[in-house]
Design a protein around this motif. Structure first.
Motif, PDB file in Angstrom:
ATOM      1  N   LEU A 118       0.828  -1.212   0.000  1.00 24.51           N
ATOM      2  CA  LEU A 118       0.000   0.000   0.000  1.00 24.51           C
ATOM      3  C   LEU A 118       0.863   1.263   0.000  1.00 24.51           C
ATOM      4  CD1 LEU A 118      -2.953   0.940   0.126  1.00 24.51           C
ATOM      5  CD2 LEU A 118      -2.770   0.898   2.614  1.00 24.51           C
ATOM      6  N   ARG A 119       2.028   1.192   0.651  1.00 22.78           N
ATOM      7  CA  ARG A 119       2.917   2.354   0.696  1.00 22.78           C
ATOM      8  C   ARG A 119       3.373   2.745  -0.709  1.00 22.78           C
ATOM      9  NH1 ARG A 119       2.959   6.043   3.956  1.00 22.78           N
ATOM     10  NH2 ARG A 119       2.798   7.226   2.014  1.00 22.78           N
ATOM     11  N   ILE A 120       3.656   1.745  -1.546  1.00 16.86           N
ATOM     12  CA  ILE A 120       4.081   2.034  -2.916  1.00 16.86           C
ATOM     13  C   ILE A 120       2.929   2.662  -3.694  1.00 16.86           C
ATOM     14  CG2 ILE A 120       5.007   1.067  -5.054  1.00 16.86           C
ATOM     15  CD1 ILE A 120       6.245  -1.169  -3.416  1.00 16.86           C
ATOM     16  N   ALA A 121       1.716   2.130  -3.510  1.00 21.11           N
ATOM     17  CA  ALA A 121       0.549   2.696  -4.195  1.00 21.11           C
ATOM     18  C   ALA A 121       0.352   4.162  -3.820  1.00 21.11           C
ATOM     19  CB  ALA A 121      -0.693   1.886  -3.861  1.00 21.11           C
ATOM     20  N   ILE A 122       0.484   4.468  -2.536  1.00 22.02           N
ATOM     21  CA  ILE A 122       0.303   5.846  -2.076  1.00 22.02           C
ATOM     22  C   ILE A 122       1.410   6.750  -2.621  1.00 22.02           C
ATOM     23  CG2 ILE A 122       0.335   7.339  -0.030  1.00 22.02           C
ATOM     24  CD1 ILE A 122      -0.998   4.992   1.496  1.00 22.02           C
ATOM     25  N   ASP A 123       2.641   6.283  -2.533  1.00 18.76           N
ATOM     26  CA  ASP A 123       3.781   7.117  -2.951  1.00 18.76           C
ATOM     27  C   ASP A 123       3.806   7.354  -4.459  1.00 18.76           C
ATOM     28  OD1 ASP A 123       4.542   7.278  -0.330  1.00 18.76           O
ATOM     29  OD2 ASP A 123       6.212   5.861  -0.484  1.00 18.76           O
ATOM     30  N   THR A 124       3.319   6.395  -5.243  1.00 19.00           N
ATOM     31  CA  THR A 124       3.309   6.557  -6.694  1.00 19.00           C
ATOM     32  C   THR A 124       2.025   7.203  -7.199  1.00 19.00           C
ATOM     33  OG1 THR A 124       2.351   4.356  -7.021  1.00 19.00           O
ATOM     34  CG2 THR A 124       4.768   4.523  -7.036  1.00 19.00           C
ATOM     35  N   GLY A 125       0.968   7.170  -6.391  1.00 18.06           N
ATOM     36  CA  GLY A 125      -0.336   7.653  -6.841  1.00 18.06           C
ATOM     37  C   GLY A 125      -1.031   6.676  -7.774  1.00 18.06           C
ATOM     38  N   ILE A 126      -0.490   5.463  -7.906  1.00 15.25           N
ATOM     39  CA  ILE A 126      -1.111   4.428  -8.740  1.00 15.25           C
ATOM     40  C   ILE A 126      -2.069   3.633  -7.855  1.00 15.25           C
ATOM     41  CG2 ILE A 126      -0.714   2.405 -10.196  1.00 15.25           C
ATOM     42  CD1 ILE A 126       2.124   3.524 -10.729  1.00 15.25           C
ATOM     43  N   LEU A 127      -3.335   3.958  -7.930  1.00 17.89           N
ATOM     44  CA  LEU A 127      -4.304   3.436  -6.967  1.00 17.89           C
ATOM     45  C   LEU A 127      -5.341   2.503  -7.582  1.00 17.89           C
ATOM     46  CD1 LEU A 127      -4.978   6.792  -5.066  1.00 17.89           C
ATOM     47  CD2 LEU A 127      -3.367   4.986  -4.444  1.00 17.89           C
ATOM     48  N   ASP A 128      -5.191   2.182  -8.871  1.00 17.00           N
ATOM     49  CA  ASP A 128      -6.250   1.433  -9.549  1.00 17.00           C
ATOM     50  C   ASP A 128      -6.132  -0.080  -9.407  1.00 17.00           C
ATOM     51  OD1 ASP A 128      -3.915   1.504 -11.075  1.00 17.00           O
ATOM     52  OD2 ASP A 128      -4.974   1.418 -12.983  1.00 17.00           O
ATOM     53  N   THR A 129      -5.020  -0.572  -8.831  1.00 12.56           N
ATOM     54  CA  THR A 129      -4.833  -2.027  -8.737  1.00 12.56           C
ATOM     55  C   THR A 129      -4.813  -2.572  -7.318  1.00 12.56           C
ATOM     56  OG1 THR A 129      -2.417  -1.763  -8.807  1.00 12.56           O
ATOM     57  CG2 THR A 129      -3.553  -2.131 -10.912  1.00 12.56           C
ATOM     58  N   VAL A 130      -4.511  -1.732  -6.339  1.00 10.50           N
ATOM     59  CA  VAL A 130      -4.337  -2.237  -4.982  1.00 10.50           C
ATOM     60  C   VAL A 130      -5.649  -2.799  -4.411  1.00 10.50           C
ATOM     61  CG1 VAL A 130      -4.759  -0.059  -3.741  1.00 10.50           C
ATOM     62  CG2 VAL A 130      -3.122  -1.737  -2.825  1.00 10.50           C
ATOM     63  N   GLY A 164     -11.075  -0.440  -7.927  1.00 13.44           N
ATOM     64  CA  GLY A 164     -10.218  -1.616  -8.008  1.00 13.44           C
ATOM     65  C   GLY A 164     -10.774  -2.774  -7.202  1.00 13.44           C
ATOM     66  N   ILE A 165     -11.315  -2.483  -6.035  1.00 13.96           N
ATOM     67  CA  ILE A 165     -11.960  -3.513  -5.215  1.00 13.96           C
ATOM     68  C   ILE A 165     -13.118  -4.138  -5.984  1.00 13.96           C
ATOM     69  CG2 ILE A 165     -13.321  -3.923  -3.119  1.00 13.96           C
ATOM     70  CD1 ILE A 165     -11.594  -1.733  -1.775  1.00 13.96           C
ATOM     71  N   ALA A 166     -13.927  -3.298  -6.615  1.00 11.14           N
ATOM     72  CA  ALA A 166     -15.052  -3.803  -7.398  1.00 11.14           C
ATOM     73  C   ALA A 166     -14.569  -4.685  -8.546  1.00 11.14           C
ATOM     74  CB  ALA A 166     -15.881  -2.642  -7.933  1.00 11.14           C
ATOM     75  N   GLY A 211       7.694   1.329 -10.183  1.00  9.56           N
ATOM     76  CA  GLY A 211       6.535   1.369  -9.301  1.00  9.56           C
ATOM     77  C   GLY A 211       5.358   0.599  -9.861  1.00  9.56           C
ATOM     78  N   ARG A 212       5.037   0.822 -11.122  1.00 10.52           N
ATOM     79  CA  ARG A 212       3.916   0.125 -11.755  1.00 10.52           C
ATOM     80  C   ARG A 212       4.174  -1.390 -11.791  1.00 10.52           C
ATOM     81  NH1 ARG A 212      -1.387   0.539 -12.687  1.00 10.52           N
ATOM     82  NH2 ARG A 212      -1.245   2.624 -13.604  1.00 10.52           N
ATOM     83  N   ALA A 213       5.396  -1.787 -12.084  1.00 11.17           N
ATOM     84  CA  ALA A 213       5.719  -3.214 -12.158  1.00 11.17           C
ATOM     85  C   ALA A 213       5.525  -3.895 -10.800  1.00 11.17           C
ATOM     86  CB  ALA A 213       7.158  -3.402 -12.639  1.00 11.17           C
ATOM     87  N   LEU A 214       5.931  -3.212  -9.734  1.00 11.60           N
ATOM     88  CA  LEU A 214       5.816  -3.808  -8.402  1.00 11.60           C
ATOM     89  C   LEU A 214       4.393  -3.739  -7.858  1.00 11.60           C
ATOM     90  CD1 LEU A 214       9.168  -2.605  -6.830  1.00 11.60           C
ATOM     91  CD2 LEU A 214       8.532  -4.952  -7.424  1.00 11.60           C
ATOM     92  N   LEU A 215       3.522  -3.009  -8.543  1.00  5.05           N
ATOM     93  CA  LEU A 215       2.109  -2.957  -8.145  1.00  5.05           C
ATOM     94  C   LEU A 215       1.247  -3.907  -8.974  1.00  5.05           C
ATOM     95  CD1 LEU A 215       1.697   0.864  -7.518  1.00  5.05           C
ATOM     96  CD2 LEU A 215       1.534  -0.958  -5.810  1.00  5.05           C
ATOM     97  N   GLU A 216       1.863  -4.762  -9.783  1.00  9.41           N
ATOM     98  CA  GLU A 216       1.105  -5.790 -10.498  1.00  9.41           C
ATOM     99  C   GLU A 216       0.224  -6.525  -9.473  1.00  9.41           C
ATOM    100  OE1 GLU A 216      -0.354  -8.028 -13.589  1.00  9.41           O
ATOM    101  OE2 GLU A 216       1.029  -6.323 -13.736  1.00  9.41           O
ATOM    102  N   PRO A 217      -1.090  -6.580  -9.691  1.00 12.82           N
ATOM    103  CA  PRO A 217      -1.969  -7.115  -8.641  1.00 12.82           C
ATOM    104  C   PRO A 217      -1.877  -8.626  -8.457  1.00 12.82           C
ATOM    105  CG  PRO A 217      -3.237  -6.503 -10.587  1.00 12.82           C
ATOM    106  CD  PRO A 217      -1.839  -6.014 -10.820  1.00 12.82           C
ATOM    107  N   THR A 218      -2.229  -9.042  -7.275  1.00 11.16           N
ATOM    108  CA  THR A 218      -2.277 -10.460  -6.916  1.00 11.16           C
ATOM    109  C   THR A 218      -3.251 -11.206  -7.820  1.00 11.16           C
ATOM    110  OG1 THR A 218      -1.828  -9.849  -4.622  1.00 11.16           O
ATOM    111  CG2 THR A 218      -2.724 -12.058  -5.015  1.00 11.16           C
ATOM    112  N   LYS A 219      -2.849 -12.378  -8.270  1.00  9.55           N
ATOM    113  CA  LYS A 219      -3.712 -13.180  -9.138  1.00  9.55           C
ATOM    114  C   LYS A 219      -4.858 -13.781  -8.327  1.00  9.55           C
ATOM    115  CE  LYS A 219      -3.210 -16.131 -13.158  1.00  9.55           C
ATOM    116  NZ  LYS A 219      -4.581 -16.624 -13.149  1.00  9.55           N
TER     117      LYS A 219
END
Length: 348
Positions: free
Chosen positions: A73-85, A127-129, A221-229
């Motif tokens: 979650l820290r990476i999502a917040i710091d990058t502003g990439i919030l659509d996958t977490v 993203g949750i939806a 950042g985007r690569a490390l936020l690849e969502p869980t399968k």
């Protein structure tokens, strides 16, 4: 009765009720898109109702799971990439449910922050939806908590709660025996565990989140936020097909800690580490930190997000079922007498 010179409001204390209402309105379409058989009402009530008979169950057992996404979650917040977490949040809960043999039915989320940003929160909940849609689970409600003084500016926290069901007598693990085959289902990346170490490794590398990824396309950042399968549809399909004895979700603790959780007393597992290749992201992390094999195996999923333990005479048929449901499958070992995991070969 004395009156204060200036009447305070809840907004003056840092809580904006109108922002909360705006968020609910904004996420209603995304939540509505997750509706499935059994859901009895939408967002906005004091609770959510679900009809198990309408969902097709005659003698159901309920199964529940709760989880978060850790410091990913820290990476999502710091990058502003919030659509996958949000997908991660759902996956961490529903993947556990399917290991019990349960079908996820509905999901609730908890979003806590110091100051609510409607657009950011909406991106997370969307993203949750999406995660709920992928796992045929209805997003029936949640809680948005605005708590001034509890979180630094821009920070927020997430938790998820999932409820599933199975018909009585269909629970997993069941029937695990010596000679059963271990099928490894490929992960989509690091998933949602080990991120405190991931962040430490990236910090030591000197790279920023917006740097080009050294192991894939796009930014680091985007690569490390690849969502869980999500393994729900494939896991349930294999369970219905017959011959599936257990599933082990490879999360915190890696193969070393999680595979034994699916094995009964008196049985262990023999795993051939050379039967699959480490994903590039794991290779890069291991090389950057100089991690030894033992540390890699108990920290990361190493490219195997779920292990299916199956009857030997059904291994071929179930491999086909998993593949037809989008999985990359590798035979990685067998069930043996004993306890724990015996490794052969080497990670490569």
């Amino acid at each position: 009765m004395a009156h204060p010179k200036n009447g305070l409001t809840y907004a003056d204390a840092g809580v904006d009720i109108e922002a909360g209402n705006a968020l609910v309105d904004k996420i209603k379409p995304a939540a509505a898109a997750t509706k499935r058989a059994g859901v009895m009402d939408g967002l906005g009530g004091f609770g959510a109702m679900f009809d198990l008979k309408a969902a097709g169950y005659s003698d159901p057992i309920l199964v529940a799971a709760t989880d978060g996404v850790g410091t990913k979650l820290r990476i999502a917040i710091d990058t502003g990439i919030l659509d996958t977490v949000g997908i991660d949040l759902v996956a961490m809960c529903v993947n556990d449910l399917v290991c019990q043999g349960a079908e996820p039915l509905f999901f609730l989320d908890y979003f806590a922050t110091g100051k609510l940003d409607v657009d950011e929160a909406a991106a997370v909940v969307t993203g949750i939806a999406e995660g709920c849609k992928r796992s045929n689970s209805a997003l029936v409600g949640g809680e948005t908590a605005e708590m001034p003084g509890m979180y630094a500016k821009g920070d927020f926290d997430l938790a998820g709660f999932s409820v599933g069901a199975m018909e009585r007598g269909n629970s997993l693990p069941s029937g695990v025996a010596k000679g059963d085959v271990l099928l490894g289902l490929a992960s989509s990346g690091v998933h949602s565990n080990g991120y405190s170490l991931v962040r430490k490794i990236v910090e030591q590398s000197g790279l920023g989140w917006d740097a080009d990824s050294p192991f894939s396309d796009g930014t680091l950042g985007r690569a490390l936020l690849e969502p869980t399968k999500l393994y729900v549809r494939s896991g349930l399909a294999a369970h219905r097909a017959g011959g599936l004895h257990a599933l082990a979700h490879i999360t915190g603790g890696g193969l070393t800690e999680n595979l034994p959780r699916a094995l009964p007393d008196g049985l262990g597992a023999e795993v051939d580490l050379s039967s699959w290749a480490l994903p590039p992201v794991i290779k890069w992390l291991a090389a950057q930190a100089g991690l030894n094999e033992t540390e890699i195996l108990k920290t990361f999923n190493c490219g195997i997000g779920m292990v299916a333990i199956v009857a030997a005479d059904q291994a071929g048929a179930l491999t086909k079922v998993f593949e037809e449901n989008g999985e990359r499958v590798t035979t990685i070992g067998t069930v043996i007498s004993g306890s724990g995991i015996s490794y052969s070969g080497s990670l490569a």
